[in-house]
Design a protein around this motif. Structure first.
Motif, PDB file in Angstrom:
ATOM      1  N   TRP A 266      51.620  79.471  28.859  1.00 13.99           N
ATOM      2  CA  TRP A 266      51.139  78.031  29.116  1.00 13.99           C
ATOM      3  C   TRP A 266      51.828  77.419  30.169  1.00 13.99           C
ATOM      4  CZ3 TRP A 266      53.742  73.239  28.311  1.00 13.99           C
ATOM      5  CH2 TRP A 266      54.901  73.300  27.557  1.00 13.99           C
ATOM      6  N   LEU A 267      52.959  78.076  30.746  1.00  9.84           N
ATOM      7  CA  LEU A 267      53.793  77.583  31.853  1.00  9.84           C
ATOM      8  C   LEU A 267      53.313  78.348  33.166  1.00  9.84           C
ATOM      9  CD1 LEU A 267      56.951  76.316  30.106  1.00  9.84           C
ATOM     10  CD2 LEU A 267      55.150  74.804  30.952  1.00  9.84           C
ATOM     11  N   PRO A 268      53.150  77.849  34.222  1.00  8.78           N
ATOM     12  CA  PRO A 268      53.040  78.744  35.349  1.00  8.78           C
ATOM     13  C   PRO A 268      54.221  79.603  35.681  1.00  8.78           C
ATOM     14  CG  PRO A 268      52.859  76.209  35.939  1.00  8.78           C
ATOM     15  CD  PRO A 268      53.411  76.379  34.522  1.00  8.78           C
ATOM     16  N   LYS A 269      53.797  81.126  36.013  1.00  7.09           N
ATOM     17  CA  LYS A 269      55.025  82.065  36.339  1.00  7.09           C
ATOM     18  C   LYS A 269      55.948  81.532  37.174  1.00  7.09           C
ATOM     19  CE  LYS A 269      53.528  86.325  34.945  1.00  7.09           C
ATOM     20  NZ  LYS A 269      52.166  87.014  34.826  1.00  7.09           N
ATOM     21  N   ASP A 270      55.449  80.809  38.219  1.00  6.18           N
ATOM     22  CA  ASP A 270      56.709  80.559  39.210  1.00  6.18           C
ATOM     23  C   ASP A 270      57.373  79.408  38.881  1.00  6.18           C
ATOM     24  OD1 ASP A 270      54.856  78.495  39.297  1.00  6.18           O
ATOM     25  OD2 ASP A 270      54.651  78.358  41.444  1.00  6.18           O
ATOM     26  N   MET A 271      57.275  78.962  37.660  1.00  5.16           N
ATOM     27  CA  MET A 271      58.247  77.863  36.863  1.00  5.16           C
ATOM     28  C   MET A 271      59.047  78.457  36.131  1.00  5.16           C
ATOM     29  SD  MET A 271      57.963  74.860  38.455  1.00  5.16           S
ATOM     30  CE  MET A 271      58.875  73.754  37.126  1.00  5.16           C
ATOM     31  N   HIS A 272      59.090  79.779  35.589  1.00  6.60           N
ATOM     32  CA  HIS A 272      59.768  80.188  34.750  1.00  6.60           C
ATOM     33  C   HIS A 272      61.173  80.359  34.997  1.00  6.60           C
ATOM     34  CE1 HIS A 272      56.015  82.539  32.615  1.00  6.60           C
ATOM     35  NE2 HIS A 272      55.943  81.271  32.476  1.00  6.60           N
ATOM     36  N   GLY A 273      61.949  79.755  34.186  1.00 12.39           N
ATOM     37  CA  GLY A 273      63.470  79.919  34.628  1.00 12.39           C
ATOM     38  C   GLY A 273      63.986  78.714  35.333  1.00 12.39           C
ATOM     39  N   LYS A 274      62.754  77.955  35.925  1.00 11.46           N
ATOM     40  CA  LYS A 274      63.210  76.620  36.479  1.00 11.46           C
ATOM     41  C   LYS A 274      63.371  75.293  35.480  1.00 11.46           C
ATOM     42  CE  LYS A 274      61.769  78.102  40.907  1.00 11.46           C
ATOM     43  NZ  LYS A 274      60.542  78.619  41.130  1.00 11.46           N
ATOM     44  N   PRO A 275      64.251  74.458  35.943  1.00  8.45           N
ATOM     45  CA  PRO A 275      64.412  73.117  35.005  1.00  8.45           C
ATOM     46  C   PRO A 275      63.176  72.511  34.760  1.00  8.45           C
ATOM     47  CG  PRO A 275      65.559  72.942  37.159  1.00  8.45           C
ATOM     48  CD  PRO A 275      64.967  74.555  37.210  1.00  8.45           C
ATOM     49  N   ILE A 276      62.950  72.157  33.461  1.00  4.34           N
ATOM     50  CA  ILE A 276      61.937  71.474  33.236  1.00  4.34           C
ATOM     51  C   ILE A 276      62.200  70.421  32.151  1.00  4.34           C
ATOM     52  CG2 ILE A 276      60.134  73.159  33.668  1.00  4.34           C
ATOM     53  CD1 ILE A 276      59.993  73.412  30.516  1.00  4.34           C
ATOM     54  N   ILE A 277      61.357  69.287  31.986  1.00  4.49           N
ATOM     55  CA  ILE A 277      61.338  68.410  30.777  1.00  4.49           C
ATOM     56  C   ILE A 277      60.126  68.541  30.222  1.00  4.49           C
ATOM     57  CG2 ILE A 277      60.728  66.352  32.333  1.00  4.49           C
ATOM     58  CD1 ILE A 277      62.694  64.726  30.467  1.00  4.49           C
ATOM     59  N   ALA A 278      60.246  68.615  28.681  1.00  5.49           N
ATOM     60  CA  ALA A 278      58.738  68.706  28.093  1.00  5.49           C
ATOM     61  C   ALA A 278      59.020  67.478  26.853  1.00  5.49           C
ATOM     62  CB  ALA A 278      58.635  69.999  27.366  1.00  5.49           C
ATOM     63  N   MET A 279      57.815  67.157  26.350  1.00  6.14           N
ATOM     64  CA  MET A 279      57.719  66.215  25.156  1.00  6.14           C
ATOM     65  C   MET A 279      56.833  67.150  24.305  1.00  6.14           C
ATOM     66  SD  MET A 279      56.750  62.360  25.194  1.00  6.14           S
ATOM     67  CE  MET A 279      57.421  61.763  26.919  1.00  6.14           C
ATOM     68  N   LEU A 280      57.480  67.160  23.094  1.00  6.89           N
ATOM     69  CA  LEU A 280      56.851  67.563  21.839  1.00  6.89           C
ATOM     70  C   LEU A 280      56.198  66.537  20.930  1.00  6.89           C
ATOM     71  CD1 LEU A 280      56.458  70.235  20.108  1.00  6.89           C
ATOM     72  CD2 LEU A 280      58.942  69.630  19.095  1.00  6.89           C
ATOM     73  N   ALA A 281      54.933  66.514  20.758  1.00  2.00           N
ATOM     74  CA  ALA A 281      54.511  65.416  19.839  1.00  2.00           C
ATOM     75  C   ALA A 281      53.774  65.925  18.676  1.00  2.00           C
ATOM     76  CB  ALA A 281      53.347  64.658  20.927  1.00  2.00           C
ATOM     77  N   CYS A 282      53.781  65.498  17.595  1.00  2.00           N
ATOM     78  CA  CYS A 282      52.940  65.633  16.550  1.00  2.00           C
ATOM     79  C   CYS A 282      52.382  64.323  15.897  1.00  2.00           C
ATOM     80  CB  CYS A 282      53.853  66.254  15.236  1.00  2.00           C
ATOM     81  SG  CYS A 282      52.965  66.417  13.672  1.00  2.00           S
TER      82      CYS A 282
END
Ligand SMILES: Cc1cc2nc3c(=O)[nH]c(=O)nc-3n(C[C@H](O)[C@H](O)[C@H](O)COP(=O)(O)OP(=O)(O)OC[C@H]3O[C@@H](n4cnc5c(N)ncnc54)[C@H](O)[C@@H]3O)c2cc1C
Length: 471
Positions: A266-282
């Motif tokens: 679900w993440l673009p290939k060119d972003m793999h290994g690059k720093p990200i921030i994510a929010m996990l929600a329920c």
């Protein structure tokens, strides 16, 4: 065969003694070299490499009683493995007799009383699957392969904690085999002291054989998942997080992670290994209201991936599983927080930028809610002033990279500790964290736990845990 004793000596167990033990058991006895021994002896954290002298794969309560009696007859060091997920590797011990509980994984759901009885070898997913069949759920953790017993007896938190408190706040009763081989019940009505201690004091008092959980209507469909942005957006996302957690209803639990992007589809290939921030929600309530509650997350900035959708609750419960495989090397540092200060967010961004491995993360969990309204001495878990958790979660592949990854976690911790309540989660403590950290986790409850220990296990038979010495 050499086996370790409670007095740290090694004794010889001869073949005849072992054969006698086998005759008394329904489950298998495994020694080094036997099929299944490796699977039993290894734990989730690949940094831990200990070899018990013998493993018994218990098949029922009588097996557990037999093992405790056998260990007492021969003065053997015992260790108990539930899910084997404890990061400090407390499920295993060199030269010990291990009780592997993994084959005791039955779950019985009483829909009328809204209670699930779970055997102690269950993983979280085992309980969720059975309870969700009835649209019910217990308050458990975020990764479906975690063992229920270590999690529950140490406190436990997850997507439902804001509504109903620590996992241990939602235990109705436990069955336990004591140091003298008796099966007892611990609940509000029976052995109340034991019940108090088992909800936070870990496996100090005996071998738990069954846990009864209160269940609540949840799902089966909820709104849950992740939205991710490049790390360059971190400061805006963390501002959004701080705004949302101020007014989030108890049904909504929000977690923030900063890490290198995993190779997820679900993440673009060119972003793999690059720093990200994510929010996990329920959002564990009505899905239509959930969609409204998470709308500000989905519409914020330019996400690089968004899988925050309506989905089955059991699916959300296993969404993070693949990021936490068995056998990788792990080292964590963790603190409870009273709030999320902007200065803490700056530290999270700073140290996330220095992560030396593609698998590590800085994580902020949200707890605020039901657990804060109970009295601190309601049960041994305490920490009723905790509203958030920061977890500095180091995770890497090679032993040669241990030093750099451990150092990263320690540095990030040294810089974030100032924001702590002073408390820490006992289940997140690593092998090198000693009595001062156990004290930080259990605070004022320690004295009472030591008295309960003296009553139920005066000889400290159950000591391969966050050990409370009997007084
Ligand atoms: C990937 C991952 C995700 C996690 N997520 C969460 C989370 O969301 N929420 C949370 O609260 N925690 C979480 N944890 C922490 C978790 O609570 C602990 O790791 C916990 O110890 C796991 O329980 P276990 O049964 O697998 O433990 P084990 O490693 O099997 O055992 C841990 C301790 O419990 C004792 N024990 C086990 N079974 C028994 C028994 N039957 N009777 C008496 N003592 C027993 C053992 O002797 C040992 O001392 C997570 C851990 C991991 C690795």
């Amino acid at each position: 065969m050499k086996v370790k004793t409670l007095t740290d000596l090694e004794i010889d167990l001869n073949q005849e003694t072992l054969d006698n033990l086998k005759l008394r058991l329904q489950g298998q006895v495994l020694l080094s070299g036997d099929t299944g021994y490796e699977q039993s002896r290894t734990v989730w954290n690949g940094m831990i490499d200990k070899k018990p002298a013998l493993v018994v794969r218990c098949l029922g309560i009588v097996d557990v009683i037999t093992c405790v009696q056998f260990a007492r007859e021969h003065n053997l060091l015992l260790c108990i493995k539930g899910g084997g997920h404890n990061i400090a590797g407390l499920a295993t011990a060199e030269g010990a007799m291990m009780l592997d509980m993994s084959l005791m994984h039955g779950v019985w759901v009483d829909t009328k009383r809204r209670i699930a009885h779970a055997q102690v070898g269950c993983l979280l997913g085992d309980v969720d699957r059975e309870t969700q069949l009835h649209g019910l759920a217990a308050v458990l953790g975020f990764v479906s392969r975690t063992g229920i017993t270590g999690l529950t007896t140490g406190g436990g938190f997850g997507y439902l904690t804001r509504r109903w408190g620590w996992t241990s706040d939602n235990v109705v009763g436990m069955d336990l085999v004591t140091a003298d081989g008796q099966l007892v019940r611990a609940s509000e009505e029976e052995n109340e002291d034991l019940f108090w201690g088992l909800r936070g004091g870990g496996g100090n008092f005996g071998v738990v054989t069954g846990i009864d959980y209160a269940l609540y209507p949840v799902g089966p469909e909820i709104v849950g998942g992740l939205v991710a942005w490049p790390a360059s957006e971190a400061s805006g996302v963390l501002d959004l997080y701080r705004t949302l957690i101020e007014k989030a209803p108890p049904e909504l639990t929000l977690v923030v992670l900063m890490r290198p992007a995993p190779p997820a589809p679900w993440l673009p290939k060119d972003m793999h290994g690059k720093p990200i921030i994510a929010m996990l929600a329920c959002y564990s309530g009505n899905p239509a209201q959930g969609e409204k509650a998470v709308a500000p997350i989905k519409s914020f900035g330019k996400p690089i991936g968004d899988i925050l959708i309506r989905r089955p609750y059991v699916q959300l419960q296993s969404l993070l599983d693949s990021t936490q495989p068995n056998g990788r090397r792990y080292y964590w540092k963790s603190e409870y927080l009273p709030d999320i200060k902007p200065a803490l967010c700056e530290k999270v961004i700073e140290h996330a930028a220095k992560i030396p491995s593609p698998h590590s993360a800085m994580i902020l969990f949200q707890l605020k809610g039901a657990l804060n309204s109970l009295k601190d001495d309601h049960s041994a878990v305490g920490n009723r002033d905790s509203r958030y958790v920061v977890n500095i979660a180091g995770s890497w592949e090679q032993a040669g990279d241990d030093a750099v990854n451990v150092e990263w976690a320690r540095e990030a911790w040294a810089d974030t500790r100032q924001f702590s309540t002073g408390g820490t989660y006992i289940n997140f403590l690593t092998e090198d964290e000693g009595p001062d950290r156990v004290e930080a986790a259990l605070s004022s409850g320690i004295q009472r736990l030591a008295e309960i220990k003296a009553k139920w296990d005066p000889e400290n038979v159950f000591r391969t845990n966050r050990n409370i010495k009997p007084v």
